[in-house]
Design a protein around this motif. Structure first.
Motif, short mmCIF file in Angstrom:
data_model
loop_
_atom_site.label_atom_id
_atom_site.label_comp_id
_atom_site.label_asym_id
_atom_site.label_seq_id
_atom_site.Cartn_x
_atom_site.Cartn_y
_atom_site.Cartn_z
N LEU A 112 0.72 -1.19 -0.13
CA LEU A 112 0.07 0.02 -0.14
C LEU A 112 1.07 1.23 -0.15
O LEU A 112 0.48 2.33 -0.11
N GLY A 113 2.19 1.27 0.15
CA GLY A 113 2.97 2.30 0.00
C GLY A 113 3.25 2.87 -1.39
O GLY A 113 3.00 2.24 -2.39
N LYS A 114 3.90 4.00 -1.27
CA LYS A 114 4.26 4.40 -2.74
C LYS A 114 5.41 3.72 -3.54
O LYS A 114 6.07 3.10 -2.95
N PHE A 115 4.92 3.48 -4.80
CA PHE A 115 5.70 2.59 -5.67
C PHE A 115 7.24 2.87 -5.52
O PHE A 115 7.78 3.99 -5.57
N GLY A 116 7.79 1.87 -5.20
CA GLY A 116 9.33 1.92 -5.25
C GLY A 116 9.99 2.08 -3.87
O GLY A 116 11.02 2.27 -3.70
N THR A 117 9.20 2.22 -2.89
CA THR A 117 9.61 2.53 -1.38
C THR A 117 9.51 1.33 -0.44
O THR A 117 9.87 1.49 0.52
N SER A 118 9.05 0.21 -1.07
CA SER A 118 8.90 -0.87 -0.22
C SER A 118 10.10 -1.84 -0.05
O SER A 118 11.34 -1.55 -0.89
#
Length: 105
Positions: free
Chosen positions: A55-61
């Motif tokens: 559910l986080g911003k794309f690329g931040t996981s």
């Protein structure tokens, strides 16, 4: 639990991803693959917060971070398969086939 089978194309390294989630949506990812780079990802994908991952911003996981560090090419479809497995294991998506068809047309 969710199981994702990825047939990545030309490299031929079929990959089976299994994602389990506990009652707090902590997920554990196991990877069965002949690709050493993909298999190496498994060690860093233990007990992650499933909701934060998908559910986080794309690329931040963490999944994105590990893929960027260990995958040998950016077009590898395995990280996407991991994300889809996490979604299903955390009951954020229903299990359904996903596909890409690539041609020279």
């Amino acid at each position: 639990m969710a199981k994702v089978v990825v047939n990545p194309g030309v490299c031929g390294f079929k990959t089976v991803i299994t994602v389990t989630a506990d009652e707090n949506q902590a997920v554990n990812v196991t990877i069965d693959s002949a690709c050493e780079a993909v298999k190496a990802m498994e060690a860093e994908l233990k007990w992650l917060d499933g909701y934060t991952e998908v559910l986080g911003k794309f690329g931040t996981s963490k999944i994105s971070e590990v893929a960027a560090k260990l995958c040998r090419h950016s077009a590898c479809p395995v990280p996407s398969g991991i994300f889809k497995g996490v979604e299903v294991a955390c009951s954020l998506a229903l299990p359904a086939p996903v596909s890409m068809e690539i041609s020279n047309e």
